[in-house]
Design a protein around this motif. Sequence first.
Motif, PDB file in Angstrom:
ATOM      1  N   SER A  65       0.834  -1.200   0.000  1.00 42.17           N
ATOM      2  CA  SER A  65       0.000   0.000   0.000  1.00 42.17           C
ATOM      3  C   SER A  65       0.872   1.255   0.000  1.00 42.17           C
ATOM      4  CB  SER A  65      -0.909   0.016   1.232  1.00 42.17           C
ATOM      5  OG  SER A  65      -1.751  -1.120   1.247  1.00 42.17           O
ATOM      6  N   ALA A 101      -6.552   5.876  -3.761  1.00 44.35           N
ATOM      7  CA  ALA A 101      -6.605   4.413  -3.692  1.00 44.35           C
ATOM      8  C   ALA A 101      -5.411   3.892  -2.910  1.00 44.35           C
ATOM      9  CB  ALA A 101      -6.611   3.830  -5.101  1.00 44.35           C
ATOM     10  N   ASN A 102      -5.668   2.962  -2.001  1.00 46.18           N
ATOM     11  CA  ASN A 102      -4.594   2.425  -1.168  1.00 46.18           C
ATOM     12  C   ASN A 102      -4.703   0.905  -1.032  1.00 46.18           C
ATOM     13  OD1 ASN A 102      -2.273   3.195   0.421  1.00 46.18           O
ATOM     14  ND2 ASN A 102      -3.396   2.525   2.225  1.00 46.18           N
ATOM     15  N   SER A 103      -5.357   0.278  -2.006  1.00 44.38           N
ATOM     16  CA  SER A 103      -5.590  -1.161  -1.940  1.00 44.38           C
ATOM     17  C   SER A 103      -4.291  -1.937  -2.117  1.00 44.38           C
ATOM     18  CB  SER A 103      -6.581  -1.586  -3.030  1.00 44.38           C
ATOM     19  OG  SER A 103      -6.703  -2.976  -3.075  1.00 44.38           O
ATOM     20  N   ARG A 104      -4.204  -3.087  -1.432  1.00 44.68           N
ATOM     21  CA  ARG A 104      -3.039  -3.957  -1.554  1.00 44.68           C
ATOM     22  C   ARG A 104      -3.184  -4.972  -2.687  1.00 44.68           C
ATOM     23  NH1 ARG A 104       0.435  -4.325   2.798  1.00 44.68           N
ATOM     24  NH2 ARG A 104       0.894  -6.484   2.185  1.00 44.68           N
ATOM     25  N   ALA A 105      -4.315  -4.904  -3.375  1.00 46.69           N
ATOM     26  CA  ALA A 105      -4.550  -5.879  -4.446  1.00 46.69           C
ATOM     27  C   ALA A 105      -3.463  -5.781  -5.516  1.00 46.69           C
ATOM     28  CB  ALA A 105      -5.920  -5.639  -5.062  1.00 46.69           C
ATOM     29  N   ARG A 106      -3.048  -6.934  -6.023  1.00 49.94           N
ATOM     30  CA  ARG A 106      -2.005  -6.945  -7.048  1.00 49.94           C
ATOM     31  C   ARG A 106      -2.567  -6.412  -8.362  1.00 49.94           C
ATOM     32  NH1 ARG A 106       2.523  -9.753  -6.101  1.00 49.94           N
ATOM     33  NH2 ARG A 106       2.837 -10.210  -8.302  1.00 49.94           N
ATOM     34  N   SER A 107      -1.854  -5.512  -8.954  1.00 42.07           N
ATOM     35  CA  SER A 107      -2.299  -4.891 -10.187  1.00 42.07           C
ATOM     36  C   SER A 107      -1.741  -5.651 -11.388  1.00 42.07           C
ATOM     37  CB  SER A 107      -1.808  -3.438 -10.241  1.00 42.07           C
ATOM     38  OG  SER A 107      -0.395  -3.405 -10.309  1.00 42.07           O
ATOM     39  N   PRO A 115      -6.665   7.526   2.634  1.00 38.09           N
ATOM     40  CA  PRO A 115      -6.571   6.282   1.860  1.00 38.09           C
ATOM     41  C   PRO A 115      -7.918   5.598   1.720  1.00 38.09           C
ATOM     42  CG  PRO A 115      -5.604   6.020   4.045  1.00 38.09           C
ATOM     43  CD  PRO A 115      -5.894   7.467   3.880  1.00 38.09           C
ATOM     44  N   ASP A 116      -8.244   5.253   0.495  1.00 37.60           N
ATOM     45  CA  ASP A 116      -9.507   4.584   0.166  1.00 37.60           C
ATOM     46  C   ASP A 116     -10.716   5.358   0.680  1.00 37.60           C
ATOM     47  OD1 ASP A 116      -8.158   2.473  -1.103  1.00 37.60           O
ATOM     48  OD2 ASP A 116      -7.859   1.436   0.810  1.00 37.60           O
ATOM     49  N   ASP A 172     -11.385   6.704   3.566  1.00 37.71           N
ATOM     50  CA  ASP A 172     -11.896   6.262   4.866  1.00 37.71           C
ATOM     51  C   ASP A 172     -12.552   7.387   5.665  1.00 37.71           C
ATOM     52  OD1 ASP A 172      -9.564   7.631   5.455  1.00 37.71           O
ATOM     53  OD2 ASP A 172      -8.679   6.031   6.677  1.00 37.71           O
ATOM     54  N   GLN A 227     -15.991   7.758   4.260  1.00 37.98           N
ATOM     55  CA  GLN A 227     -16.749   6.562   4.582  1.00 37.98           C
ATOM     56  C   GLN A 227     -17.343   6.650   5.990  1.00 37.98           C
ATOM     57  OE1 GLN A 227     -17.547   4.063   2.616  1.00 37.98           O
ATOM     58  NE2 GLN A 227     -18.588   2.846   4.193  1.00 37.98           N
TER      59      GLN A 227
END
Length: 483
Positions: A72, A215-221, A295-296, A298, A301
């Motif tokens: 992230s 965007a701060n997602s840890r998902a692999r791009s 981040p994201d 929050d 939210q």
Amino acid sequence: MDDFDVIIVGAGISGIDAAYRIQTQLPGVRYTVLEGRDAIGGTWSFFKYPGIRSDSDLYTFGFPWKPWTGGSPIADAGSILKYLSEAIAETGIDKHIQLQQKVSCAQWSDKTQRWSVSASDGHSMRQMQAKFLFMGTGYYDYEQELKANIPGLTENFAGTVVHTQFWPNDLDYQSKRVVIIGSGATAVTLLPVIAQKTAHVTMLQRSPTYIMPIANSRARSLLNKLLPESWTYYFRRFFFLVWGALMYKFCRTFPTVARNMIRKRMAKELPKNIPLDPHFTPRYNPWDQRLCFCPDGDFFQALREGKADVATGTIKEIEKGGILLHGGQRLEADIIVTATGLNLKAFGGMRVTVNGNPIDIGTKYAWNNAMVQDVPNFIFSLGYINASWTLGADATAQLFCRLAKQMQRGGYETVVPRLRGCEGMQNKPLLGLTSTYISEGEKNLPKCGDVAPWAPRATYFFDLCKAKFGDISTGLEFHEPHF
């Protein structure tokens, strides 16, 4: 008396980076790092409020010589401390760090061409000498928070008052009503975290701030799948470097357009019950004060979930059970948190003398944002306020190493910045933001001028180029050894 070539004061981001540059670019130089506290990391081990995290991406906030692989871009304090611990262990810097060695004064003598440094572990005082002092102490006071000028806060309020700089480990905010006074990065960070447990939390702001979700997602791009990890790191670092510089330049060049774009983005994130005006309509242009990133999204939210709220106005009165605003709005509170900025202090409050004469730091100019007028062999690390701090700190460390090499080649022992031929130079602030705590505290820091080499920082690319290839003689006075 221990004698070193370089004494670095502070084992945070700036001090660690300086140590790495010195040991790799100046082989054979004897150095030590003196840290007044019992832990490395500076800000990241000092602040304890819930959710503390970076407000810059770690691809540029991290060291250029130690890739950030945390995933992230925005990271919490624990992850940053782990990263710093790995950095000093892998490079051997940890063997040069002396903890609980608080430097109280430094005295320069032209006779010896050395700094004499006094450091205390709380029980006894040590004396050390060095040719150079490198200050990696940051720019704020670790011992005293910036007092919030709120009449009646401690006298009238029956609940708990907390400043984010000294957050109690045992503070229980479960099911409590909390008001956070402030609208900067600290308040924006704190609100969504404590909102998960409080009965309700309100951010009370005197004036709004620009808040940008990222965007701060840890998902692999797709990038991770196509390229090796090391390549993706350098790509992302370059992207954030360029994106940050272009965004800042765009905001300063086209403030009205940038203002409208950011406000439009915030409007999309807000729930219907919280209007854009007046809560998210700042009175200043983007980057007159630092942008806040969440981040994201929050922060927004928490507002959409109804766990948090925003109030804009000035305080009329502190009551036993909360805060009364001008305009009649009453904010009920069990806990009031003041997130109103930092108390600025140069070099951790260390007393600096040259040949027995005390130096008033606030009256001196900064040479290339790295040295202090009339103070020999003294370097201070200054990061960016409008970008990642580490970028500026690393530019300063590389500038120092190049200057030290030039002195070695020329046979010089001492270098002193002198203000000559600068008649009519206009004063400029060192940090250059309009935040209240910065504008009020800059009198404690060195100042800048409007001409080189006394001008404020520009951009990272320009400053790094200047550090590596620019003029490092103008404004400096060099002296050979006396012996």
